[in-house]
Structure formats: C-alpha cells, structure tokens
Scaffold this active site. Structure first.
Site, PDB file in Angstrom:
ATOM      1  CG  HIS A 165      -1.983  -1.081   1.038  1.00 17.19           C
ATOM      2  ND1 HIS A 165      -2.727  -1.589   2.071  1.00 17.19           N
ATOM      3  CD2 HIS A 165      -2.395  -1.750  -0.067  1.00 17.19           C
ATOM      4  CE1 HIS A 165      -3.550  -2.505   1.608  1.00 17.19           C
ATOM      5  NE2 HIS A 165      -3.361  -2.626   0.327  1.00 17.19           N
ATOM      6  CB  CYS A 205      -2.308  -0.906 -23.624  1.00 18.13           C
ATOM      7  SG  CYS A 205      -2.924  -2.572 -23.379  1.00 18.13           S
TER       8      CYS A 205
HETATM    9  C1  PEP Z   1       0.036  -6.285 -20.572  1.00 19.11           C
HETATM   10  O1  PEP Z   1       0.069  -7.485 -20.280  1.00 19.11           O
HETATM   11  O2  PEP Z   1       0.821  -5.755 -21.375  1.00 19.11           O
HETATM   12  C2  PEP Z   1      -0.954  -5.397 -19.949  1.00 19.11           C
HETATM   13  C3  PEP Z   1      -1.107  -4.145 -20.344  1.00 19.11           C
HETATM   14  O3  PEP Z   1      -1.673  -5.900 -18.910  1.00 19.11           O
HETATM   15  P1  PEP Z   1      -1.112  -5.988 -17.429  1.00 19.11           P
HETATM   16  O4  PEP Z   1       0.239  -5.349 -17.409  1.00 19.11           O
HETATM   17  O5  PEP Z   1      -2.100  -5.313 -16.555  1.00 19.11           O
HETATM   18  O6  PEP Z   1      -1.047  -7.478 -17.232  1.00 19.11           O
END
Ligand code: PEP
Ligand code: MG
Length: 788
Positions: A402, A715
C-alpha cells in the site's frame, strides 16, 4: 546457507517428547523438565525476578551470568545462553549457564551458521526436539553442547533488527510449547531493552552492517516506483523507546491502553478528514482499513492479555508486534502480508499515543529528504511533508504494498528490497536513489553526486520542454497522426489524462479498484465508480478492461486455491467465463455508467476466438437485458480483446472478423513469447522486447489488422519508452497507450520522426539472427535526428 529454509519455525510438535530425565550431577541447578508448560503467570514471575536482579549492584557480565541462570531454572532447561551480534555479522557467546564457561566470548558464529545463527538470520524462533539432526547443526567442541539434544532459540530484536539470540537447551528430546516460546520471546524483549538502555553494557558496538567508516556503498534493490533523486538520508525513526518493560500495576497499564486506543481512533478519524486525503479516491480506502483495525477486538484483546502477563502497555504492544512480524514471515499470501504490515503500522501509532510522542511526523527535516525504513505503512508516509520527500528506500516492500501505491500517486521514486539499508545509512548521509537502475548509492563521492545532479537537472529541463508539447499534436514529420493514450487504474490517475494532453484512456485496469477494497463491489458500487471515470474523462474515450485478477493480482475477499503457476493459471477472462455472474455484473455496471454515451470494453488474456465469442455473448445478453428493463443503453458499444497470449496470433484472421479492436498487452505477450516470467528479477534483462523475433510477431499483428482495417493499439510497458515506441511505429502501430508521464517523451520522438523510411527498412532487420535490434535502432535514431 545450507538448507536453512527447511527449518521449521516454532515448536516441532511432530515428534513425541518424553519428559526429560536429567543425568545425575549434570546440572545441579536445574530440575528435570516435568512437562508443565510455561504460562503467562510463569513469564510474569520470571520478569519480576529479572527486574529485581537489575536492581542489584554488579558488573554487566555478572548480571548476564545471573540472568541465564534464572532463565534456565525457570524454564527448566539445562542450558541457557545469550549470544550478541557483533560487527561483521558475528554472534558472540556472551553468557551461558550449562555450556563450558571457557566458551564465553570465545565461541563466535556467523549469522546463518548453526541453529543459533539461523535464528538470527531468519529473525524467527526455532524449537527443535532433536537439534543435532538438524541440517544446520554446527558442532563447537569448546562448548560441550554435544550433550544436549533439544534447543529453543529466539531472536533478541530491537527496532525490528536482530541484535542477538537467546537459546535454551535440554539433554533429552523436549517439545517446547508455544507458551514456552512466547515466554522466552518476552524475556528476549526485556534483554533488548536492557542492552539498549545501557543497563547491561556490551563493551563493543552491536551495529551490524555498519562499516563504521562511512565509506561509499552501492546497494541493489527493486524499483517500486521509477525515478531518480538525490538527498539526505533520514531514517524513519518512530521515536519509540520503551524504557519500562515490566509493569508496576497491570490495572493502571490496562487503563493507559484504553485511553491510548481512544486517542488513536480519534487521530485516524482526523487523518481521514484531512482535505488532501479526502480527495484521494480509492487511496482513501486503504486508510479506511486502519479504522477497521483500530476497532479490532482480537488485536486489542491480545495486547491486553500481554499486559496481564506483567508487561507495561507499550511493551505489550511491542510484544504483539513481534508476534505479527513472526506471522508475517510465514505468510505467503501477499494480501494477508500487506494487512499484517498495516497492523504493524497501527501498532506504531498506538505506541506513539502511549508514549505521548508527537504523532504529526518529524519536524526539522531537510528539504531534500530520502526516507529510509525497514518498512513503512501508507499512513506513515503521509505523515511526512511530500514536498520535501525526494525518495523512499525500504528493506522490504513489494510492488503491491500500500505504501507503494501511495508513493506512485505522489510521484515519489521508491526502491524496495534494499538489504542492509537501515543499518548502513546514517542520518544526514548523502544518498542517490536511482530507481531506474534499481540501485542506491550511499555516501557517493563529490564527483558521482555531481554527475547525478546534472542528470536530474537535465531531466528537469526535459520535463519543461515536455510540458510545452502538451498541446502539440503527435504527428510524424511525414504527416501521420499517432493516437496517444494513457493507462490508468485509479481515479487519481485521471487528472493526468488532461495534464498530458493524451487522446484518451487506452487501458483502464478495473481490477486495481477491486484490489484496494475490502469487499467485492456490487453493481451499484461499480456503476458509481465507472461513472466517475467517464465523467472525469470529460468526453475523451476510455477503454475499460474487464477484471484481470488472479495470478499475482489477489483479491482480498477471494481466497481460492493458489495456482502452482499463477501467470498461466486461473486468471483474467478464464475466471470471468467460469464465474459469469461476476463478469455480467461488471458489464452491467459499465453499460449503466456509459449514460447513453460510447462504451469500449476489452477482455484480457483471451487465448482463442471461442473465448472472445463467449464473452461477447455475455455482453450482448446484458445489453438486451438492460434494454428490456428500459434502461438507457450506450450510443455505441465496441468490444475488443487484449492480445497477450501467442496462441491468439494463429487465429488472427478469424478473430479480426469478429472484434471491433485489438490491444496488444506486450507485458504478457512478451513473457509468454519468451517463456520468461515477467516478475522474475533474474530474467529482467535477459530478453529484449526489441528482439527481431518479437518485433516480427508485432509486425505480423499490425499487418493483418491493417489489412482488415481493425483498430489496433498496444498498451504494455513497451509503448512507454521512446526507442521502443519508434520500433512499434516502424512495425505499423498507429495507436499506443502508456503511463501518463511517458506521453510527452513519446510525443517528442514522434514529432521528430520521418516514419516512411523506417517502415521500409525495418522488415529486413526482422530476419536478422541478432539477440536484439536495440543498438541498430538507437544508431538509426541518432543518424536521423530522432529525439529519444
Ligand atoms: C500487458 O500485459 O501488457 C498489460 C497491459 O496488462 P497488465 O500489465 O495489466 O497485465
Ligand atoms: Mg496483461
């Protein structure tokens, strides 16, 4: 350390232990163990005896010799020994009853050597009915300990650091009870106070790890929040000094406890009401848990019980904290560990009230402070003035702690798992915290400091330049508009959408809000939360990812079986499809939160087309259900997948016919592509996202999506770095989503890039046998004047 982790902390009750029969003349002062367990009344009597002993005149050695004798008698052991930690991580035998007297100050064990060394290394009690069979048993002929079969050792700790070991031994196999372990731990606490208060002088320093010369040191750690800072070390001293361990009047101590608990509750309410905290969104919920703990009858009851055993209220709180730490060391579940650490934070707060220390945080601190602590609670971090806090370094800490979530929200670099920082850093030491390279430089020389200072100045300058790009479009020199979005997961992230000038939120990790709560949010609570996200996004598009829990993302209220291989286990959409009620509730909340606007929803960890189709069918069913109920439906619903599992690549042609968009989760895709656990520090730099094979995979995805005109984005963390982002553009990506601070540097790169030549060049590089294309790409960028 050989096999040390095989050691069983606490009593090994598995082996039957007949009552000991002490061989005649072996130990004139001790009675044979009669099987009676040592209860609270027993430990109270022992504490009294020790207190009376401290009033006697005599040298420290004489007192120690008497102490070991008293303990041995009381706990019915033939041997009692005290080991003290000396510099160089060596445990020296300081006093003994039962071992050969000539071994005192002669027997020295390294921490981790022998069973006593292991007690110190693990900071945990060890109770063994047959110590000699233990793999760590280290035979020292000068002690004569071959005569003793069972051993109980407890660490002597001060401010969370081991400063010695207290051990008892018996001739025959003996199963030490939990009460006996507790009694010995209580005595160890008293010894710690006597050492610290100077009532027993140890002649020498006991500071482990301090080289005493203030030499420069470099320590490794784990970056929990990136960044670079330079400042003065400020040890997080809680100012807690317990000068009286044994109570004169237990009833008076109980009253003191009641008063302090009431004061603490009031102070927590005040903290929650503080304007800056009230605005924290979900972060506030972390603090709400404190209020819940402060009401916890079990916790307070245990403190009360320890007072009844003869301790002062503050010593009782400390005793329970030691127990909590022991439990913490054994607990594997990260959520439970975090809760126990919150409890420790709360215990410290209670001690502040009991000792009437100023609870508002240390005054007179430097403007460039780097906070050093073994561990820190989120509320403790907030006690410091964030404007003066440059960085935090912890000996413990984990990415989901946290305090780390708080530090990220406050934009403070933080390094955890930095071994020995507490004993190595002294107040006022200059310290460089380089979280980007996961290192801490202690007392660096002037030259090193100057180098880092100029890097920080350069970064500040770049930040100013980046701020100026806020309203400039992310368009390449040859005119291609790239979509730049941010990743978010908490309400506190959303203002960055507007500050960064990003187009929208390309990944909203809905599970983060679930992780900081204590109960599963129902449809109403979720609708409220997503509505706030939509409102605060203020018309900019948001891509909501459905729950990606499981793996290392643990929900407190969901205590299922632990997967052997969590990253590849029951997680994300696999849970959603097996527990459709959960997914449907979330979809329902998202539909309602859209309030007649657009809804973009994506499913994580989709491994084949059928999984997407099942998820899509659930979505359609919910849309229909809402329509039948006459609720307002979104003006448009777009459903997509995260491409994180390589198997999906091989079904791309079929998949692209069915989805509205695809977002590549490069973090997971990379780990599955290389079969390299993304959380394993040993593998961090072993493979590169800029490897030709991985880029070829991404290039293939982009080509197919473009041919079918399906919207594509990426992403994962890869998009956050300008060089990697340049490679992605070269592969054909035209939309990226990243943490907000990366938007400006990536935009600066885009605005200086002539994309067409790179797109022509890159395919040939993808066929190369290189480990990575990083150097080639970097040289290319330099030659072409691309700003990285
Ligand atoms: C990824 O796997 O690239 C992603 C964006 O998801 P997370 O990092 O939340 O697993
Ligand atoms: Mg992922």
């Amino acid at each position: 350390m050989s096999d040390s982790t095989d050691a069983e902390p606490l009593s090994d009750k598995s082996k039957p232990g007949p009552s000991a029969k002490v061989p005649e003349g072996k130990s004139p002062d001790s009675k044979p163990h009669d099987g009676r367990s040592h209860d609270w009344a027993g430990s109270r009597r022992l504490l009294r005896l020790l207190r009376d002993l401290m009033k006697e005149r005599g040298s420290s050695q004489m007192k120690l010799d008497k102490i070991v004798k008293l303990i041995a008698q009381d706990i019915v052991a033939e041997v009692c020994s005290i080991y003290v930690l000396r510099s160089g991580d060596v445990l020296e035998l300081f006093a003994t009853m039962g071992l050969k007297p000539e071994a005192v100050h002669q027997t020295r064990l390294h921490v981790e050597e022998g069973i006593v060394g292991q007690v110190a290394a693990l900071a945990l009690p060890l109770a063994l009915s047959d110590a000699q069979k233990h793999p760590n048993f280290a035979y020292r002929p000068e002690t004569g300990e071959e005569n003793y079969q069972s051993l109980l050792g407890v660490p002597i700790q001060r401010a969370g650091r081991v400063i010695g070991v207290l051990a008892v031994q018996n001739v025959t196999p003996r199963n030490y009870t939990d009460e006996e372990v507790e009694a010995l731990e209580t005595v160890a606490m008293l010894l710690a106070e006597l050492f610290a208060g100077g009532e027993i002088a140890l002649l020498d320093e006991t500071a482990a790890g301090d080289d005493g010369q203030g030499k420069p040191m470099r320590l490794d750690g784990l970056a929990l929040n990136d960044g670079l800072a330079i400042g003065q070390a400020v040890p997080h001293t809680r100012g807690i000094v317990i000068s009286q361990v044994i109570a004169d009047d237990p009833e008076e101590e109980r009253e003191r406890l009641v008063t302090a608990v009431a004061e603490m509750r009031g102070a927590i309410d005040d903290l929650l009401a503080r304007a800056d905290i009230a605005e924290l969104g979900e972060h506030r919920e972390i603090l709400e848990v404190y209020r819940m703990f402060a009401e916890d009858k079990g916790w307070i009851g245990r403190i009360d019980e320890a007072i009844l055993s003869g301790l002062t209220a503050e010593a009782a709180v400390e005793k329970i904290q030691v127990d909590t730490r022991t439990r913490m060391a054994k607990v594997k579940d990260p959520y439970l560990k975090e809760r126990l650490s919150d409890l420790e934070d709360l215990g410290n707060r209670l001690l502040h009230h009991l000792l009437e220390l100023d609870g508002t945080g240390p005054q007179d601190l430097p403007d460039d402070m780097v906070l050093i602590a073994r561990n820190l609670g989120p509320a403790e971090l907030l006690d410091y003035d964030a404007t003066r806090l440059r960085a935090v370094v912890l000996e413990e800490g984990s990415p989901t702690a946290h305090v780390v979530i708080m530090a990220r929200a406050l934009n403070i670099p933080i390094i955890g798992r930095c071994r020995d920082i507490v004993t190595s850093a002294r107040p006022g030491d200059r310290i460089v915290v380089d979280a980007d390279n996961e290192q801490v430089l202690l007392r660096p020389n002037e030259e090193v400091q100057a180098t880092f200072a100029s890097t920080i100045a350069e970064r500040d300058r770049r930040k100013e330049i980046f701020a100026a790009t806020r309203d400039l479009p992310p368009v390449t020199l040859d005119g291609l508009r790239i979509a730049l979005n941010i990743n978010a997961g908490l309400l506190i992230d959303i203002p960055h959408l507007h500050d960064s000038g990003a187009d929208g939120i390309g990944l909203y990790r809905t599970e983060i809000a679930f992780m900081v709560r204590d109960t599963f949010p129902g449809v109403t609570a979720q609708t409220e939360l997503y509505s706030r996200v939509v409102e605060q996004a203020d018309g900019k598009p948001v891509v909501f990812r459905t729950l990606d829990v499981g793996g290392d993302k643990v929900l407190p209220y969901w205590q299922g079986e632990v997967d052997e291989n969590p990253a590849m286990g029951w997680r994300a959409i696999r849970i959603g499809l097996d527990r459709p009620a959960v997914l449907r509730q979330q979809i329902r909340a998202l539909l309602r939160a859209s309030q007649g606007g657009e809804l973009r929803i994506m499913f994580p960890m989709i491994s084949d087309v059928a999984e997407f189709e099942t998820a899509r069918a659930l979505l359609d069913r919910e849309i229909e259900r809402e329509g039948v109920k006459g609720r307002t439906l979104p003006s448009m619903v777009k459903a997509g997948v995260m491409l994180e599992v390589p198997s999906l690549y091989w079904q791309l042609p079929a998949l692209l016919d069915k989805v509205d968009f695809v977002s590549v989760g490069s973090n997971d895709l990379f780990q599955f592509h290389f079969a390299a656990d993304r959380g394993n520090p040993r593998l961090v730099r072993r493979y590169d996202v800029l490897a030709p094979g991985f880029l070829k995979l991404l290039h293939g995805i982009a080509s197919q999506a473009s041919a079918k005109q399906v919207a594509l984005s990426l992403c994962g963390d890869m998009a956050a770095h300008p060089l990697e982002a340049m490679a992605l553009l070269g592969c054909g990506f035209e939309s990226l989503s990243m943490p907000a601070p990366s938007v400006a540097p990536v935009k600066t790169m885009i605005r200086s890039l002539n994309l067409a030549p790179l797109k022509t060049l890159l395919p040939s590089w993808l066929e190369l046998p290189d480990h990575s294309l990083r150097d080639r790409l970097r040289s290319y960028a330099k030659e072409q004047g691309v700003e990285l």
